[in-house]
Design an enzyme around this catalytic site. Structure first.
Site, PDB file in Angstrom:
ATOM      1  N   ASP A  93      39.392  35.153  37.441  1.00 43.26           N
ATOM      2  CA  ASP A  93      38.695  35.172  38.710  1.00 43.26           C
ATOM      3  C   ASP A  93      39.587  34.547  39.781  1.00 43.26           C
ATOM      4  O   ASP A  93      40.101  33.435  39.614  1.00 43.26           O
ATOM      5  CB  ASP A  93      37.376  34.395  38.593  1.00 43.26           C
ATOM      6  CG  ASP A  93      36.615  34.369  39.897  1.00 43.26           C
ATOM      7  OD1 ASP A  93      36.813  33.399  40.664  1.00 43.26           O
ATOM      8  OD2 ASP A  93      35.841  35.289  40.166  1.00 43.26           O
ATOM      9  N   ASP A 118      43.414  42.715  48.425  1.00 46.95           N
ATOM     10  CA  ASP A 118      43.038  44.118  48.197  1.00 46.95           C
ATOM     11  C   ASP A 118      41.751  44.135  47.383  1.00 46.95           C
ATOM     12  O   ASP A 118      41.751  44.370  46.176  1.00 46.95           O
ATOM     13  CB  ASP A 118      44.169  44.847  47.463  1.00 46.95           C
ATOM     14  CG  ASP A 118      43.876  46.324  47.277  1.00 46.95           C
ATOM     15  OD1 ASP A 118      42.979  46.837  47.967  1.00 46.95           O
ATOM     16  OD2 ASP A 118      44.539  46.964  46.442  1.00 46.95           O
TER      17      ASP A 118
END
Length: 553
Positions: free
Chosen positions: A381, A403
């Site tokens: 994460d 992104d």
């Protein structure tokens, strides 16, 4: 002399033997009843979680979908408890029919919900309808069971009120423990082993066997011969429907997937985190979908990735961090620039990277970026990884590329928060640049400028700009209903923000020593910046934080 009055039982007055109780004594039925309450509670919570998970996947915005499902279901449970009063006179057959209906409705809910979305492009009303129906049926369970248990013991027995209170406590304890088991079984057993569709069908079958078995075995003396035949036929019919659906679930899923994605589905896999689908013909460029949302359009993805990456590379760019970008397209654009020494890609789902590395069409599209020795992939994460990255990295990054999916998609919201941007600032060089995909400028200007306000609150100066494409739904919103309905391609835009630490906005340009993009030049960037600025409102929206996300406002 008055003779003493002798009180006789009613049976003795008429000379009859004591009437046989309709079922066995209360203690004899307590354990099977509690066991069935446990199983039914587990099944009920599985239905609830399945509706939340599938509606979040199909519609988007998991917070809204969870709120709708939970609130409607709790309301319906109260309604079901009231409606159960009408069945108290025939509690045994009523409970059996309620459990059969719950098994059928809950077991088939996932397939019907997916079918409504795949072929009609709309599933919101179906979610509400199933939440209401399942909640009513769950709410009727406990009152009917209480009516049955109260009939198993004699009236007026010593301590009857205490025993009734203990029975209620036992029922609710079994109900809550069953809910706990169902809540843990759904994400750790049913979802990874069986999937959403088969998992719901199997849960319905277990529900039907438990509910029907209790009535037909323990409370069979409360049933007439006609009622027993009715319940047996209904439960066998429900099990037959669920078994048939389980056999046909693979064919159904393939047909529904073709209805959503088109006929040319090349790869469809479920990773531990999401559904990954690659479409496209053998010769044409591929399209990549993550949880039903188009993330890479092979025809014009270069417009998005060039606009995201190249303005940020106008300056030092030896060390680059890409947050997200498991498809490898952003890394491909970074590696085109001379002087890049290392690229770190932080992608949560290793299945996406594995597919982007091994699928021939995707690997060809991303220039086999993941085979470059300069690229290092971290499967973690991004928020948690960045919290410790400042202490691990020896050199700060010259460029950070974000992104990520649109900020309107709830799982991505924390990666568009002020706290996340503060973590980025800790690993970014003082002269570094930070490029952020911020959603559509024209379709969702409030979301776009909220990202801008959040970056500024985290200590960045920003420069807005955008890029144009012709692919509907590509990283531009959580609802894919328009694509499922078959609407044709049309113009769209992707909004970006170039940010630098400090108060002076960055200069928007291209690296003079870098490659020449196919879709960008200095004039186009200037025009894109002016187009984005025209959508700015007079009053800037407040920044988004972890405890107060603003992207749904």
């Amino acid at each position: 002399m008055i003779e003493p009055t002798v009180t006789m039982r009613p049976q003795e007055r008429v000379g009859r033997a004591p009437a046989r109780r309709p079922v066995r004594p209360r203690e004899a039925v307590r354990f099977p009843v509690l066991a069935v309450v446990f199983v039914c509670a587990a099944c009920g919570l599985v239905y609830e979680l399945e509706l939340v998970a599938l509606s979040s996947y199909l519609i988007g915005d998991s917070v809204t979908q969870a709120s709708v499902v939970l609130s409607v279901m709790v309301f319906a449970m109260g309604l079901g408890s009231l409606l159960a009063k009408r069945l108290r006179c025939r509690a045994a057959v009523g409970f059996g029919l309620v459990e059969a209906a719950l098994a059928l409705v809950g077991g088939c809910s996932a397939m019907v919900l997916y079918a409504a979305f795949a072929w009609f492009g709309e599933s919101r009303y179906v979610v509400v309808a199933f939440s209401l129906a399942i909640g009513v049926l769950i709410g009727a369970e406990i009152p009917l069971l209480m009516s049955l248990i109260q009939r198993t013991g004699g009236r007026g027995a010593p301590g009857e009120q205490d025993d009734a209170a203990g029975t209620v406590a036992d029922l609710f304890a079994a109900d809550y423990v069953g809910a706990l088991v169902g809540g843990l079984a759904f994400p750790f057993l049913l979802l990874p082993w069986l999937g959403q569709l088969t998992g719901a069908l199997v849960t319905g079958a277990v529900n039907a066997v438990a509910g029907g078995g209790l009535v037909l075995w323990v409370f069979r003396r409360d049933l007439t011969a006609r009622s027993r035949a009715l319940l047996l036929a209904v439960n066998l019919g429900v099990l037959a429907v669920l078994a048939t659906a389980t056999v046909l679930v693979d064919d159904f899923e393939q047909a529904a997937r073709r209805a959503v994605y088109g006929e040319h589905v090349r790869v469809a896999v479920h990773t531990d985190l999401q559904e990954v689908v690659v479409t496209g013909g053998p010769e044409g460029p591929p399209d990549l979908f993550l949880d039903g949302r188009l993330r890479v359009s092979g025809e014009d993805e270069y417009r998005y990735h060039e606009a995201l990456v190249h303005p940020a590379m106008n300056g030092p760019h030896a060390r680059v961090l890409v947050v997200g970008g498991g498809d490898g397209m952003a890394a491909r654009e970074v590696l085109r620039h001379p002087g890049v020494r290392s690229v770190t890609v932080v992608e949560l789902d290793p299945g996406v990277v594995r597919l982007a590395r091994t699928d021939p069409a995707l690997a060809r599209l991303n220039g086999r970026a993941f085979r470059d020795p300069r690229v290092r992939v971290v499967h973690e994460d991004a928020f948690h990884w960045l919290r410790g990255a400042a202490d691990r990295v020896r050199e700060r990054y010259d460029v950070v590329i974000s992104d990520l999916p649109d900020p309107g998609i709830t799982p991505s919201t924390k990666l568009y928060s002020e706290e996340f941007y503060g973590l980025v600032a800790r690993v970014l060089d003082r002269s570094g640049r930070f490029a952020v995909h911020a959603g559509s400028v024209t379709d969702r200007p409030h979301t776009y400028w909220t990202v801008d306000s959040t970056l500024r609150a985290a200590g960045f100066a920003t420069r807005p700009y955008s890029a144009s494409g012709r692919t509907p739904g590509f990283a531009a919103g959580p609802d894919r209903a328009d694509r499922a309905a078959g609407t044709g391609p049309g113009p769209c835009d992707w909004g970006f923000l170039l940010a630098v630490p400090g108060d002076r906005p960055p200069v928007l340009g291209l690296d003079p020593d870098g490659p020449r993009p196919r879709s960008l030049d200095a004039d186009a960037l200037a025009a894109d910046a002016r187009r984005a600025e025209r959508t700015r409102s007079a009053q800037a929206p407040p920044s988004s934080t972890l405890v107060h996300p603003r992207y749904g406002d």
